[in-house]
Design a protein around this motif. Structure first.
Motif, PDB file in Angstrom:
ATOM      1  N   ASN A 255     -19.865 -13.909   0.955  1.00 34.93           N
ATOM      2  CA  ASN A 255     -19.958 -13.288  -0.760  1.00 34.93           C
ATOM      3  C   ASN A 255     -19.937 -11.761  -0.693  1.00 34.93           C
ATOM      4  O   ASN A 255     -19.362 -11.776  -1.567  1.00 34.93           O
ATOM      5  N   VAL A 256     -19.893 -11.491   0.531  1.00 37.04           N
ATOM      6  CA  VAL A 256     -18.881  -9.725   0.771  1.00 37.04           C
ATOM      7  C   VAL A 256     -17.311  -9.916   1.643  1.00 37.04           C
ATOM      8  O   VAL A 256     -17.067 -10.140   2.324  1.00 37.04           O
ATOM      9  N   ILE A 257     -16.865  -8.979   0.645  1.00 36.45           N
ATOM     10  CA  ILE A 257     -15.177  -9.295   1.512  1.00 36.45           C
ATOM     11  C   ILE A 257     -15.461  -8.471   2.879  1.00 36.45           C
ATOM     12  O   ILE A 257     -16.882  -7.839   3.222  1.00 36.45           O
ATOM     13  N   ARG A 258     -14.608  -8.536   3.676  1.00 38.38           N
ATOM     14  CA  ARG A 258     -14.654  -8.396   5.317  1.00 38.38           C
ATOM     15  C   ARG A 258     -13.551  -7.169   5.560  1.00 38.38           C
ATOM     16  O   ARG A 258     -12.370  -8.047   5.176  1.00 38.38           O
ATOM     17  N   VAL A 259     -13.240  -5.773   5.962  1.00 38.68           N
ATOM     18  CA  VAL A 259     -12.151  -5.599   6.632  1.00 38.68           C
ATOM     19  C   VAL A 259     -12.013  -5.689   7.463  1.00 38.68           C
ATOM     20  O   VAL A 259     -12.734  -5.618   8.416  1.00 38.68           O
ATOM     21  N   HIS A 260     -10.810  -6.143   8.435  1.00 35.34           N
ATOM     22  CA  HIS A 260     -11.000  -6.620   9.407  1.00 35.34           C
ATOM     23  C   HIS A 260     -10.272  -4.669   9.694  1.00 35.34           C
ATOM     24  O   HIS A 260      -9.955  -5.276  11.424  1.00 35.34           O
ATOM     25  N   ARG A 261      -9.331  -4.308   9.528  1.00 35.46           N
ATOM     26  CA  ARG A 261      -8.253  -3.434  10.320  1.00 35.46           C
ATOM     27  C   ARG A 261      -8.427  -2.875   9.008  1.00 35.46           C
ATOM     28  O   ARG A 261      -8.320  -2.107   7.687  1.00 35.46           O
ATOM     29  N   ALA A 262      -8.238  -1.188   9.863  1.00 39.96           N
ATOM     30  CA  ALA A 262      -8.680   0.075   8.633  1.00 39.96           C
ATOM     31  C   ALA A 262      -7.500   0.706   9.911  1.00 39.96           C
ATOM     32  O   ALA A 262      -8.469   1.413  11.235  1.00 39.96           O
ATOM     33  N   PHE A 263      -7.103   2.199   9.143  1.00 37.30           N
ATOM     34  CA  PHE A 263      -6.378   2.710  10.028  1.00 37.30           C
ATOM     35  C   PHE A 263      -5.351   3.963   8.739  1.00 37.30           C
ATOM     36  O   PHE A 263      -5.038   3.044   8.119  1.00 37.30           O
ATOM     37  N   THR A 264      -4.703   4.883   9.602  1.00 38.63           N
ATOM     38  CA  THR A 264      -4.391   5.740   8.223  1.00 38.63           C
ATOM     39  C   THR A 264      -2.982   5.821   9.356  1.00 38.63           C
ATOM     40  O   THR A 264      -2.393   5.439  10.084  1.00 38.63           O
ATOM     41  N   ALA A 265      -1.693   6.066   8.146  1.00 40.52           N
ATOM     42  CA  ALA A 265      -0.456   5.890   8.184  1.00 40.52           C
ATOM     43  C   ALA A 265       0.760   6.455   7.799  1.00 40.52           C
ATOM     44  O   ALA A 265      -0.301   6.814   5.796  1.00 40.52           O
ATOM     45  N   LYS A 266       1.455   6.396   7.296  1.00 43.79           N
ATOM     46  CA  LYS A 266       2.788   7.324   6.536  1.00 43.79           C
ATOM     47  C   LYS A 266       2.507   6.183   5.078  1.00 43.79           C
ATOM     48  O   LYS A 266       3.223   5.282   5.686  1.00 43.79           O
ATOM     49  N   VAL A 267       2.571   7.083   4.012  1.00 44.31           N
ATOM     50  CA  VAL A 267       2.720   6.185   2.888  1.00 44.31           C
ATOM     51  C   VAL A 267       4.432   5.972   3.246  1.00 44.31           C
ATOM     52  O   VAL A 267       5.292   6.135   2.753  1.00 44.31           O
ATOM     53  N   PRO A 268       4.717   4.239   2.870  1.00 46.82           N
ATOM     54  CA  PRO A 268       5.695   3.248   2.758  1.00 46.82           C
ATOM     55  C   PRO A 268       6.103   3.463   1.142  1.00 46.82           C
ATOM     56  O   PRO A 268       5.559   3.252   0.236  1.00 46.82           O
ATOM     57  N   LEU A 269       7.778   3.161   0.979  1.00 48.33           N
ATOM     58  CA  LEU A 269       8.279   2.301   0.018  1.00 48.33           C
ATOM     59  C   LEU A 269       8.126   1.099  -0.137  1.00 48.33           C
ATOM     60  O   LEU A 269       9.232   0.441   0.303  1.00 48.33           O
ATOM     61  N   LEU A 270       7.072   0.724  -0.875  1.00 48.93           N
ATOM     62  CA  LEU A 270       7.121  -1.055  -1.107  1.00 48.93           C
ATOM     63  C   LEU A 270       7.489  -1.380  -2.084  1.00 48.93           C
ATOM     64  O   LEU A 270       8.166  -0.261  -2.829  1.00 48.93           O
ATOM     65  N   PRO A 271       7.559  -2.685  -2.295  1.00 45.64           N
ATOM     66  CA  PRO A 271       8.474  -3.129  -3.824  1.00 45.64           C
ATOM     67  C   PRO A 271       7.800  -2.851  -4.913  1.00 45.64           C
ATOM     68  O   PRO A 271       6.298  -2.714  -4.839  1.00 45.64           O
ATOM     69  N   GLY A 272       8.425  -2.162  -5.836  1.00 46.60           N
ATOM     70  CA  GLY A 272       7.910  -1.872  -7.111  1.00 46.60           C
ATOM     71  C   GLY A 272       7.057  -0.558  -6.906  1.00 46.60           C
ATOM     72  O   GLY A 272       6.578  -0.233  -8.219  1.00 46.60           O
ATOM     73  N   ALA A 273       6.995   0.561  -5.828  1.00 49.40           N
ATOM     74  CA  ALA A 273       6.220   1.533  -5.901  1.00 49.40           C
ATOM     75  C   ALA A 273       7.125   2.106  -7.002  1.00 49.40           C
ATOM     76  O   ALA A 273       6.275   3.077  -8.068  1.00 49.40           O
ATOM     77  N   GLN A 274       8.444   2.439  -7.143  1.00 48.75           N
ATOM     78  CA  GLN A 274       8.950   3.322  -7.941  1.00 48.75           C
ATOM     79  C   GLN A 274       9.010   3.129  -9.976  1.00 48.75           C
ATOM     80  O   GLN A 274       8.783   4.376 -10.759  1.00 48.75           O
ATOM     81  N   ASP A 275       9.017   2.015  -9.542  1.00 51.43           N
ATOM     82  CA  ASP A 275       8.180   1.507 -11.280  1.00 51.43           C
ATOM     83  C   ASP A 275       6.781   1.409 -11.347  1.00 51.43           C
ATOM     84  O   ASP A 275       6.779   1.524 -12.879  1.00 51.43           O
ATOM     85  N   GLU A 276       5.900   0.787 -10.318  1.00 51.29           N
ATOM     86  CA  GLU A 276       4.374   0.771 -10.464  1.00 51.29           C
ATOM     87  C   GLU A 276       3.731   2.016 -10.859  1.00 51.29           C
ATOM     88  O   GLU A 276       2.922   2.582 -11.564  1.00 51.29           O
ATOM     89  N   TYR A 277       3.709   2.571  -9.748  1.00 47.44           N
ATOM     90  CA  TYR A 277       2.861   3.904  -9.065  1.00 47.44           C
ATOM     91  C   TYR A 277       3.340   5.373  -8.825  1.00 47.44           C
ATOM     92  O   TYR A 277       3.990   6.040  -7.799  1.00 47.44           O
ATOM     93  N   PRO A 278       4.772   5.405  -9.505  1.00 45.98           N
ATOM     94  CA  PRO A 278       5.551   6.820  -8.978  1.00 45.98           C
ATOM     95  C   PRO A 278       4.826   8.063  -9.019  1.00 45.98           C
ATOM     96  O   PRO A 278       5.340   8.683  -7.876  1.00 45.98           O
ATOM     97  N   ASP A 279       3.719   8.076  -9.511  1.00 47.34           N
ATOM     98  CA  ASP A 279       2.779   9.352 -10.050  1.00 47.34           C
ATOM     99  C   ASP A 279       2.635   9.757  -8.296  1.00 47.34           C
ATOM    100  O   ASP A 279       2.045  10.943  -8.011  1.00 47.34           O
ATOM    101  N   VAL A 280       2.199   8.615  -7.954  1.00 48.92           N
ATOM    102  CA  VAL A 280       0.874   9.350  -6.025  1.00 48.92           C
ATOM    103  C   VAL A 280       1.838   8.571  -5.460  1.00 48.92           C
ATOM    104  O   VAL A 280       1.084   9.203  -4.300  1.00 48.92           O
ATOM    105  N   LEU A 281       3.079   9.034  -5.042  1.00 49.15           N
ATOM    106  CA  LEU A 281       3.994   8.779  -4.089  1.00 49.15           C
ATOM    107  C   LEU A 281       3.871  10.072  -3.471  1.00 49.15           C
ATOM    108  O   LEU A 281       3.823  11.140  -4.662  1.00 49.15           O
ATOM    109  N   PRO A 282       4.354  10.334  -2.326  1.00 44.14           N
ATOM    110  CA  PRO A 282       4.151  11.862  -1.719  1.00 44.14           C
ATOM    111  C   PRO A 282       6.033  12.449  -1.936  1.00 44.14           C
ATOM    112  O   PRO A 282       6.861  11.836  -2.699  1.00 44.14           O
TER     113      PRO A 282
END
Length: 560
Positions: A255-282
């Motif tokens: 009953n607790v979520i499990r994080v299988h992988r955690a890593f840092t990477a460059k922010v990509p332009l994912l689907p809907g990014a420009q419309d959903e969260y443009p202000d937090v993009l680099p």
């Protein structure tokens, strides 16, 4: 034991007196019963409750001593009242000593059951994989969730094939149909086996672009991470993080979520990014964006929807509702035992899927506001208003919301998450959360009175209503812990006739019932390829069984 044992003990003492001779001086008779001779060494026994340990002798030795003094005063001089007191007290302590021996045996039984079921580790339905430490390893699908500090996308990869396919896609949740049962049935039948994973991309506005800075700033997100979630060199970076040491990691729990992988990477332009969260993009993706170039990515199992989304289209049955509350309590108890307070528990932060029988399975997620510092455990020094109390202000427990900062002030989160479960229970049973309601009808956790709580549905199980009322008590000292509240539901769901008259039953009968439950769980689990929610809950119960907690839960069931 009780009367029969007391009578037999009195007969033994009387036989000894008779054999010694009634005409011998009382002092010589009493000497035969004195404690402290080489034949009987008086030692404190480790199973005695702490309130009895000021005696430097066992209760059996003390009982024998008082009984011998009673016989001495009976055969010699002394007031009748004193003789009666010594005999009665000695006999009473003899009964207590036997009861403690019964409790010790029952406690030992509970410990054996607990140790056995704790050996059975929780297994994820995902196939274990050795890669996946970079974003290029994943194929990103549609957006499936967005919060105030992150966005979640469904994802897949060749090395993480699910073992089962009884899930449904979150993007299919919206439907034009009016029949909730038809909507849920359609959702259950649609598989999302093509996207068994979910990738959570944190929004990085002020943490910098180095891996060290990102992990230090977002280390709370790593609390549910598994032992191989990060590469070894990245894990070493977190040693000097926000917590001073590696943040506490919660062990696996259904009953607790499990994080299988955690890593840092460059922010990509994912689907809907420009419309959903443009202000937090680099700036390289959006010239007006305020985000940094790199951020933290978390890879988890993909769940079909949140608890809030599920409850918008479906009303669970009364039994399922009780099981859902019980799952939340089991998850909260698991966190509390490891010194972790979630502090932002709400229906948006609970994910849901179905087991093979169609019962909802819940997991607690989103640990961005949790308290998991090594030095604080479940208590946080509150010497300034700058100290972060937690996430959702509406669902803060009264002792947290009403705390006033000052020297020596400490906020205890030991029962805060359990209180939040009580508020979510209204939503599970089809009622508005009383602490979310706008206007004059809404309640403020800082000043509400328990009599102001709205009534729960009439068809809701009585013991579930009792648990909700207990969890929403303002005074945390009168509020049960998550473990005790869970035990109340366990006993009401599976205790049945065996515990119906527990006010007259002994703790040994409780231990016998636990042994029967253990056998049932083992037999039911041996022939099933996939574990059901009820079987998981019973295993959780048996792996955490404690005689004192069970007795406390039974007291709440009997007396409210």
């Amino acid at each position: 034991m009780s009367v029969k044992h007391a009578i037999s003990r009195g007969l033994e003492l009387g036989r000894s007196v008779f054999q010694l001779g009634l005409l011998k001086p009382a002092a010589r008779i009493a000497a035969k019963f004195r404690v402290g001779q080489t034949a009987r060494t008086v030692q404190p026994q480790i199973f005695l409750p702490s309130r009895y340990r000021y005696y430097r002798m066992s209760l059996s030795g003390l009982a024998a001593q008082l009984q011998s003094r009673g016989f001495r005063r009976f055969l010699g001089a002394g007031f009748p009242r004193n003789r009666a007191v010594y005999l009665a007290f000695g006999l009473g302590l003899g009964l207590i000593e036997q009861q403690l021996e019964d409790d010790r045996r029952s406690t030992a039984t509970c410990q054996e059951i607990q140790a056995f079921f704790r050996k059975k580790k929780f297994q994820s339905t995902l196939k274990p994989f050795a890669s996946g430490y970079k974003l290029e390893d994943y194929v990103i699908g549609k957006q499936i969730g967005k919060g105030c500090n992150a966005v979640v996308y469904e994802a897949t990869t060749p090395f993480a094939v699910p073992r089962g396919s009884g899930k449904v896609s979150l993007v299919e949740l919206k439907s034009s149909g009016d029949d909730k049962k038809e909507v849920v049935g359609a959702l259950r039948s649609k598989s999302i086996a093509n996207y068994p994973l979910a990738v959570k991309m944190m929004w990085n506005i002020g943490a910098g672009s180095s891996s060290e800075a990102i992990l230090n700033s977002m280390s709370q997100e790593l609390v549910p991470a598994g032992p191989v979630a990060m590469k070894e060199e990245k894990a070493m970076i977190a040693l000097n993080g926000h917590f001073g040491r590696t943040p506490k990691r919660v062990s696996a729990h259904p009953n607790v979520i499990r994080v299988h992988r955690a890593f840092t990477a460059k922010v990509p332009l994912l689907p809907g990014a420009q419309d959903e969260y443009p202000d937090v993009l680099p700036a390289r993706l959006n010239p007006a964006g305020m985000g940094n170039n790199r951020t933290l990515f978390l890879v988890m199992k993909n769940y079909p929807f949140t608890l809030r989304q599920y409850l918008e289209v479906s009303l669970p049955s009364h039994k399922q509702g009780s099981l859902m509350i019980l799952q939340l309590l089991e998850g909260v108890d698991h966190l509390c035992k490891q010194g972790i307070a979630h502090r932002d528990l709400k229906s948006d932060n609970v994910l849901l899927e179905f087991d093979s029988g169609g019962c909802p399975r819940l997991v607690i997620t989103d640990f961005g506001s949790c308290l998991a510092e090594w030095d604080y455990a479940l208590q946080l020094p509150f010497n300034s208003r700058c100290v972060n109390r937690g996430g959702n202000a509406c669902l803060m427990a009264p002792e947290v919301a009403s705390a006033i900062p000052g020297p020596g002030v400490v906020i205890d989160y030991g029962k805060a998450d359990a209180w939040a479960v009580g508020t979510i229970s209204y939503e599970i049973f089809g009622q508005p959360n009383p602490f979310y309601s706008p206007g004059s009808e809404g309640l403020d956790s800082r000043k509400y009175q328990e009599k102001q709580l709205p009534p729960l549905p009439a068809g809701m199980p009585t013991n579930s209503q009792l648990v909700v009322r207990l969890l929403l008590r303002r005074n945390p000292n009168k509020r049960p812990s998550a473990r005790v509240a869970a035990n109340i539901l366990h006993l009401s769901l599976w205790g049945g006739r065996a515990l119906a008259n527990q006010d007259r039953a002994s703790k040994q009968q409780m231990a016998d019932w636990l042994l029967c439950q253990s056998a049932v769980v083992l037999l039911n689990g041996s022939g099933s390829g996939r574990t059901s929610v009820e079987a998981e809950l019973q295993r959780c119960f048996l792996s955490n069984v404690d005689l004192e907690d069970l007795t406390t839960a039974m007291g709440f069931l009997l007396f409210g």
